[in-house]
Scaffold this motif. Structure first.
Motif, short mmCIF file in Angstrom:
data_model
loop_
_atom_site.label_atom_id
_atom_site.label_comp_id
_atom_site.label_asym_id
_atom_site.label_seq_id
_atom_site.Cartn_x
_atom_site.Cartn_y
_atom_site.Cartn_z
N PRO A 157 0.79 -1.23 0.00
CA PRO A 157 0.00 0.00 0.00
C PRO A 157 0.83 1.29 0.00
O PRO A 157 0.34 2.33 -0.41
N LEU A 158 2.09 1.23 0.43
CA LEU A 158 2.93 2.43 0.48
C LEU A 158 3.59 2.72 -0.86
O LEU A 158 4.15 1.82 -1.47
N ALA A 159 3.54 3.96 -1.29
CA ALA A 159 4.23 4.35 -2.52
C ALA A 159 5.72 4.54 -2.27
O ALA A 159 6.54 4.34 -3.17
N ALA A 160 6.08 4.92 -1.04
CA ALA A 160 7.49 5.17 -0.73
C ALA A 160 7.77 4.89 0.74
O ALA A 160 6.91 5.04 1.59
N ARG A 161 9.01 4.48 1.00
CA ARG A 161 9.50 4.31 2.37
C ARG A 161 10.76 5.17 2.49
O ARG A 161 11.66 5.09 1.65
N HIS A 162 10.78 6.02 3.53
CA HIS A 162 11.93 6.88 3.79
C HIS A 162 12.57 6.43 5.09
O HIS A 162 11.90 6.33 6.11
N THR A 163 13.87 6.15 5.07
CA THR A 163 14.57 5.65 6.26
C THR A 163 15.62 6.63 6.78
O THR A 163 16.32 6.32 7.72
N ALA A 164 15.73 7.80 6.17
CA ALA A 164 16.69 8.82 6.62
C ALA A 164 15.97 10.16 6.66
O ALA A 164 14.76 10.20 6.82
N GLY A 165 16.68 11.25 6.48
CA GLY A 165 16.11 12.58 6.65
C GLY A 165 15.63 13.25 5.38
O GLY A 165 15.66 14.48 5.29
#
Length: 174
Positions: A157-165
């Motif tokens: 369901p997620l278009a993007a995953r961000h793991t930093a800033g």
């Protein structure tokens, strides 16, 4: 570039195409299939910048397009991407996570990937069971990563995953 036998995705050294040190270029990728990483743009001592990529079929890769920096003196910024069919065939390494585009870097390397604009990418990543199938994985602290008119079918369901800033990023799903 089509790998003769499908990769098991166990090694990130298994890369179909590597593009390094381009500036103000026009690049067309017709096909990258069967690798752990289909295509990598690599900033390594110098950079990848101010260029336009026309993307074709990027299929059966754990990571379709890897936007990467290997050194602190490198950069990977200000690129336009048109199209791209990021897909998985049913059953290909079905239990493993997969990503259409990853923005990342080696430890200690440049981590500010800025202004990457994607127009009309198509993602069919085959999320099945407990695996994840996300179009964009951003592991950087860059800004202005923009995807417009993107298609998501059989993805998480997620278009993007961000793991930093990362900041000022946007995904517009058609």
């Amino acid at each position: 570039m089509i790998r003769q036998a499908l990769s098991d995705w166990s090694s990130e050294a298994d890369i179909g195409i590597t593009v390094r040190h381009v500036d103000a270029d026009q690049i067309e990728l017709r096909r990258a299939e069967g690798f752990t990483i289909g295509m990598r743009t690599l900033g390594d001592g110098r950079g990848v910048e101010d260029s336009t990529f026309t993307l074709g079929r990027i299929v059966n890769n754990r990571i379709g397009l890897d936007i990467w920096c290997a050194t602190a003196t490198a950069w990977n910024t200000s690129i336009r991407y048109y199209g791209g069919h990021f897909a998985q065939a049913t059953g290909v390494n079905a239990a493993q996570d997969r990503f259409g585009v990853r923005l990342g870097n080696e430890v200690g390397a440049c981590f500010h990937h800025n202004r990457h604009a994607f127009d009309a990418p198509n993602f069919e990543l085959r999320q099945a069971g407990s695996n994840i199938a996300i179009p964009f994985l951003n592991q950087t602290s860059g800004s202005a990563i923009i995807a417009r008119n993107m298609r998501m079918e059989a993805c998480s369901p997620l278009a993007a995953r961000h793991t930093a800033g990362a900041q000022d990023c946007e995904c517009d799903i058609a």
